[in-house]
Design a protein around this motif. Structure first.
Motif, PDB file in Angstrom:
ATOM      1  N   SER A 112     -22.868   6.077  -8.697  1.00 34.98           N
ATOM      2  CA  SER A 112     -24.127   6.415  -9.359  1.00 34.98           C
ATOM      3  C   SER A 112     -24.804   7.624  -8.727  1.00 34.98           C
ATOM      4  O   SER A 112     -25.220   8.552  -9.417  1.00 34.98           O
ATOM      5  N   ARG A 113     -24.903   7.610  -7.408  1.00 37.15           N
ATOM      6  CA  ARG A 113     -25.596   8.680  -6.697  1.00 37.15           C
ATOM      7  C   ARG A 113     -24.797   9.973  -6.609  1.00 37.15           C
ATOM      8  O   ARG A 113     -25.330  11.051  -6.863  1.00 37.15           O
ATOM      9  N   TYR A 114     -23.531   9.868  -6.227  1.00 35.39           N
ATOM     10  CA  TYR A 114     -22.793  11.059  -5.825  1.00 35.39           C
ATOM     11  C   TYR A 114     -21.740  11.537  -6.813  1.00 35.39           C
ATOM     12  O   TYR A 114     -21.251  12.647  -6.700  1.00 35.39           O
ATOM     13  N   VAL A 115     -21.367  10.717  -7.786  1.00 32.35           N
ATOM     14  CA  VAL A 115     -20.440  11.167  -8.819  1.00 32.35           C
ATOM     15  C   VAL A 115     -21.220  11.498 -10.095  1.00 32.35           C
ATOM     16  O   VAL A 115     -21.036  12.553 -10.697  1.00 32.35           O
ATOM     17  N   LEU A 116     -22.128  10.596 -10.469  1.00 28.95           N
ATOM     18  CA  LEU A 116     -22.927  10.807 -11.679  1.00 28.95           C
ATOM     19  C   LEU A 116     -24.211  11.609 -11.406  1.00 28.95           C
ATOM     20  O   LEU A 116     -24.939  11.922 -12.344  1.00 28.95           O
ATOM     21  N   ASP A 117     -24.499  11.894 -10.143  1.00 26.13           N
ATOM     22  CA  ASP A 117     -25.696  12.662  -9.733  1.00 26.13           C
ATOM     23  C   ASP A 117     -26.995  12.055 -10.253  1.00 26.13           C
ATOM     24  O   ASP A 117     -27.912  12.781 -10.638  1.00 26.13           O
ATOM     25  N   LEU A 118     -27.083  10.745 -10.248  1.00 28.72           N
ATOM     26  CA  LEU A 118     -28.311  10.081 -10.686  1.00 28.72           C
ATOM     27  C   LEU A 118     -29.284   9.959  -9.514  1.00 28.72           C
ATOM     28  O   LEU A 118     -29.604   8.867  -9.042  1.00 28.72           O
ATOM     29  N   GLU A 119     -29.720  11.116  -9.036  1.00 28.60           N
ATOM     30  CA  GLU A 119     -30.677  11.186  -7.949  1.00 28.60           C
ATOM     31  C   GLU A 119     -31.579  12.395  -8.144  1.00 28.60           C
ATOM     32  O   GLU A 119     -31.230  13.352  -8.828  1.00 28.60           O
ATOM     33  N   HIS A 122     -31.878  15.895  -9.827  1.00 24.08           N
ATOM     34  CA  HIS A 122     -31.130  15.941 -11.087  1.00 24.08           C
ATOM     35  C   HIS A 122     -31.750  15.053 -12.164  1.00 24.08           C
ATOM     36  O   HIS A 122     -31.572  15.317 -13.349  1.00 24.08           O
ATOM     37  N   GLN A 128     -33.694   7.509 -11.079  1.00 19.77           N
ATOM     38  CA  GLN A 128     -32.951   7.296  -9.830  1.00 19.77           C
ATOM     39  C   GLN A 128     -33.082   5.857  -9.355  1.00 19.77           C
ATOM     40  O   GLN A 128     -32.083   5.209  -9.022  1.00 19.77           O
ATOM     41  N   ASP A 132     -30.191   3.108  -9.132  1.00 22.38           N
ATOM     42  CA  ASP A 132     -29.899   2.468  -7.846  1.00 22.38           C
ATOM     43  C   ASP A 132     -29.914   0.950  -7.983  1.00 22.38           C
ATOM     44  O   ASP A 132     -29.035   0.257  -7.478  1.00 22.38           O
TER      45      ASP A 132
END
Length: 187
Positions: A112-119, A122, A128, A132
């Motif tokens: 979620s955080r580092y592949v889909l950039d849901l942070e 972004h 976010q 999470d």
């Protein structure tokens, strides 16, 4: 009468039989619910304060704290009539499989955080936090819980080792007999 038996005596019969049949899973679920609260409480406490830039590290620490609570409750309550190994051997297996489960639990959050950039930056802070929670607290926990239930029953607290405990009378596998106050052993 134990707490479980007093609660079960108030449940209607068709449901009571199902709950008694799946007593270990029910207890495992109650322990899981308790440690879910511990896990997420510690996670959000850390991630919203001292570990704000490191949510995965905060989640890993929270899982470790919850795993310790989980071991104590599962050992002394959920799987009390199983096992039978020396405590240090049982604990080593428990924490080994819990380590594998922690990895399984972290994978959805990492994706979620580092592949889909849901942070942030972004996405918005609300997105976010929702991502999470969905990935770390729901999906990760469900995947890890399924793995742990299988692994704990199969390897950590196997039933064949618990036979000697039950033979010595250390069993909580009793069923209320429909509210008459008598208790009989399950076979």
């Amino acid at each position: 009468m134990a707490v479980v038996e007093s609660v079960l005596s108030k449940v209607p019969e068709p449901l009571r039989s199902v709950l008694i049949k799946h007593r270990e899973m029910l207890k495992f679920g109650i322990v899981g619910g308790t440690t879910f609260i511990v896990d997420n409480g510690v996670w959000y406490l850390l991630k919203l304060t001292v570990l704000e830039p490191k949510p995965t590290t905060a989640k890993a620490i929270a899982i470790i704290v919850a795993t310790i609570v989980n071991f104590i409750l599962n050992r002394e309550w959920s799987f009390r009539t199983r096992g039978g190994r020396e405590r240090h051997h049982e604990a080593a297996l428990f924490f080994l499989f819990s380590g594998v489960a922690m990895t399984i639990n972290l994978i959805p959050l990492l994706v979620s955080r580092y592949v889909l950039d849901l942070e942030v930056p972004h996405v918005s802070r609300l997105v976010q936090e929702a991502a999470d929670f969905a990935s770390g607290a729901i999906l990760g926990v469900l995947l890890a819980m399924a793995f742990k239930f299988w692994a704990f029953k199969k390897w950590v607290f196997p039933d064949e080792l618990g036979e000697r405990r039950r033979a010595n009378g250390d069993s909580d596998e009793e069923e209320p007999d429909g509210g008459a106050g008598n208790v009989r052993k399950l076979r």
